[in-house]
Design a protein around this motif. Structure first.
Motif, short mmCIF file in Angstrom:
data_model
loop_
_atom_site.label_atom_id
_atom_site.label_comp_id
_atom_site.label_asym_id
_atom_site.label_seq_id
_atom_site.Cartn_x
_atom_site.Cartn_y
_atom_site.Cartn_z
N ALA A 13 -27.71 16.67 -2.44
CA ALA A 13 -28.85 16.23 -3.34
C ALA A 13 -28.79 16.42 -4.75
CB ALA A 13 -30.16 16.40 -2.70
N ILE A 14 -28.48 17.69 -4.99
CA ILE A 14 -28.37 18.28 -6.48
C ILE A 14 -27.06 17.45 -6.95
CG2 ILE A 14 -27.68 20.23 -7.84
CD1 ILE A 14 -29.02 22.09 -5.87
N ARG A 15 -26.21 17.26 -6.26
CA ARG A 15 -24.99 16.38 -6.81
C ARG A 15 -25.29 15.04 -6.88
NH1 ARG A 15 -19.97 19.81 -4.41
NH2 ARG A 15 -20.52 21.69 -5.44
N GLN A 40 -17.41 17.96 4.33
CA GLN A 40 -17.45 16.47 4.57
C GLN A 40 -18.94 15.95 4.87
OE1 GLN A 40 -14.32 15.62 2.66
NE2 GLN A 40 -15.02 13.70 3.62
N THR A 41 -19.51 15.17 3.97
CA THR A 41 -20.65 14.66 4.09
C THR A 41 -20.84 13.28 4.26
OG1 THR A 41 -21.23 14.72 1.96
CG2 THR A 41 -21.73 16.63 3.04
N ILE A 42 -21.96 12.76 4.97
CA ILE A 42 -22.23 11.40 4.73
C ILE A 42 -23.85 11.30 4.82
CG2 ILE A 42 -22.34 11.22 7.35
CD1 ILE A 42 -21.10 8.15 6.69
N PHE A 43 -24.39 10.66 4.09
CA PHE A 43 -25.82 10.56 3.61
C PHE A 43 -26.54 12.00 3.07
CE2 PHE A 43 -25.18 6.71 6.26
CZ PHE A 43 -25.76 5.83 5.41
N GLY A 44 -25.57 12.88 2.77
CA GLY A 44 -25.81 14.21 2.28
C GLY A 44 -25.73 15.19 3.55
N TYR A 45 -25.66 14.81 4.58
CA TYR A 45 -25.54 15.63 5.75
C TYR A 45 -24.05 15.89 6.18
CZ TYR A 45 -30.45 15.74 6.10
OH TYR A 45 -31.72 15.81 5.78
N PRO A 46 -23.71 16.95 6.66
CA PRO A 46 -22.08 17.35 7.39
C PRO A 46 -21.99 16.17 8.26
CG PRO A 46 -23.20 19.01 7.12
CD PRO A 46 -24.30 18.33 6.98
N THR A 47 -20.71 15.75 8.31
CA THR A 47 -20.11 14.77 9.37
C THR A 47 -20.07 15.63 10.64
OG1 THR A 47 -17.92 15.27 8.79
CG2 THR A 47 -19.09 13.18 7.67
N VAL A 70 -18.49 18.10 -0.23
CA VAL A 70 -19.30 18.92 -0.92
C VAL A 70 -19.11 20.48 -0.51
CG1 VAL A 70 -21.87 19.51 -1.37
CG2 VAL A 70 -21.27 17.35 -0.90
N ASP A 71 -18.46 21.12 -1.64
CA ASP A 71 -18.19 22.51 -1.52
C ASP A 71 -17.13 22.51 -0.20
OD1 ASP A 71 -19.28 23.27 -3.63
OD2 ASP A 71 -21.03 24.37 -2.83
N ALA A 84 -26.76 22.57 7.85
CA ALA A 84 -26.91 21.16 7.39
C ALA A 84 -27.69 20.94 6.24
CB ALA A 84 -27.34 20.40 8.74
N GLY A 85 -28.91 21.84 6.50
CA GLY A 85 -30.05 21.93 5.49
C GLY A 85 -29.34 22.28 3.86
N ILE A 86 -28.58 23.46 4.01
CA ILE A 86 -28.01 24.03 2.60
C ILE A 86 -27.19 22.88 2.19
CG2 ILE A 86 -26.53 25.44 1.87
CD1 ILE A 86 -28.01 27.55 3.73
N VAL A 87 -26.17 22.26 3.11
CA VAL A 87 -25.32 21.24 2.44
C VAL A 87 -26.16 20.07 2.15
CG1 VAL A 87 -23.60 19.62 3.17
CG2 VAL A 87 -23.40 22.02 4.21
N TYR A 88 -27.01 19.76 2.70
CA TYR A 88 -27.96 18.48 2.14
C TYR A 88 -28.42 18.83 0.82
CZ TYR A 88 -31.17 14.87 1.64
OH TYR A 88 -31.88 13.49 1.19
N GLY A 89 -29.08 20.12 0.52
CA GLY A 89 -29.37 20.37 -0.70
C GLY A 89 -28.27 20.16 -1.83
#
Length: 156
Positions: A61-63, A78-85, A74-75, A53-58
């Motif tokens: 955030a870059i995007r 599926q994310t929401i507020f940057g974190y995986p759903t 993101v890659d 989750a931290g890597i996906v958020y990073g």
């Protein structure tokens, strides 16, 4: 005549009986490591999900997708507020889930988890209370939460 020193047969039998009683009562406490191993594996799964989750958020955030209230891929995650759903294509796609499966209702206490939550457990596990529960982010300020429920990880 010389007097022979040593233990009598009765003394040896008594010692063997005492060691046998100790082995029967104490050994199971020290040898039942499967419950601890299951709980440790769940803690490892929690760590893997937290790291993913931290890597996906990073990456989000870059995007610039960390504040998006709508779902964004993101890659392939599926994310929401940057974190995986809390879905198989969200957190399930963010970590290597080969040995893990989405927890069925029999594992999560007989009912489905609320919307925005998903549980993962061992692929062959059916006992209630042996899973990691992932709750997706509900705002940009609140990150995901992970809870380990290992109470049911004892032998069936």
């Amino acid at each position: 005549m010389k007097r022979q020193g040593g233990f009598t047969l009765i003394e040896l039998v008594v010692v063997i009986v005492i060691l046998g009683i100790l082995a029967v009562t104490a050994a199971p406490r020290f040898l039942n490591l499967q419950d601890d191993a299951r709980n440790s594996a769940l803690q490892g799964l929690k760590g893997a999900m937290d790291g993913a989750a931290g890597i996906v958020y990073g990456k989000a955030a870059i995007r610039g997708n960390e504040a998006s209230a709508s779902e964004v891929a993101v890659d392939g995650v599926q994310t929401i507020f940057g974190y995986p759903t809390a879905a198989a294509n969200g957190i399930g796609a963010a970590f290597e889930s080969g040995d893990w499966a989405v927890a069925p209702t029999s594992v999560t206490g007989g009912s489905a988890l609320p919307a925005g939550q998903i549980g993962y457990t061992f692929s062959d596990r059916t006992a209630a209370g042996c899973y990691v529960r992932y709750t997706q982010a509900t705002s940009g300020a609140i990150a995901t939460t992970l809870v380990v429920d290992g109470d049911g990880c004892t032998l069936d």
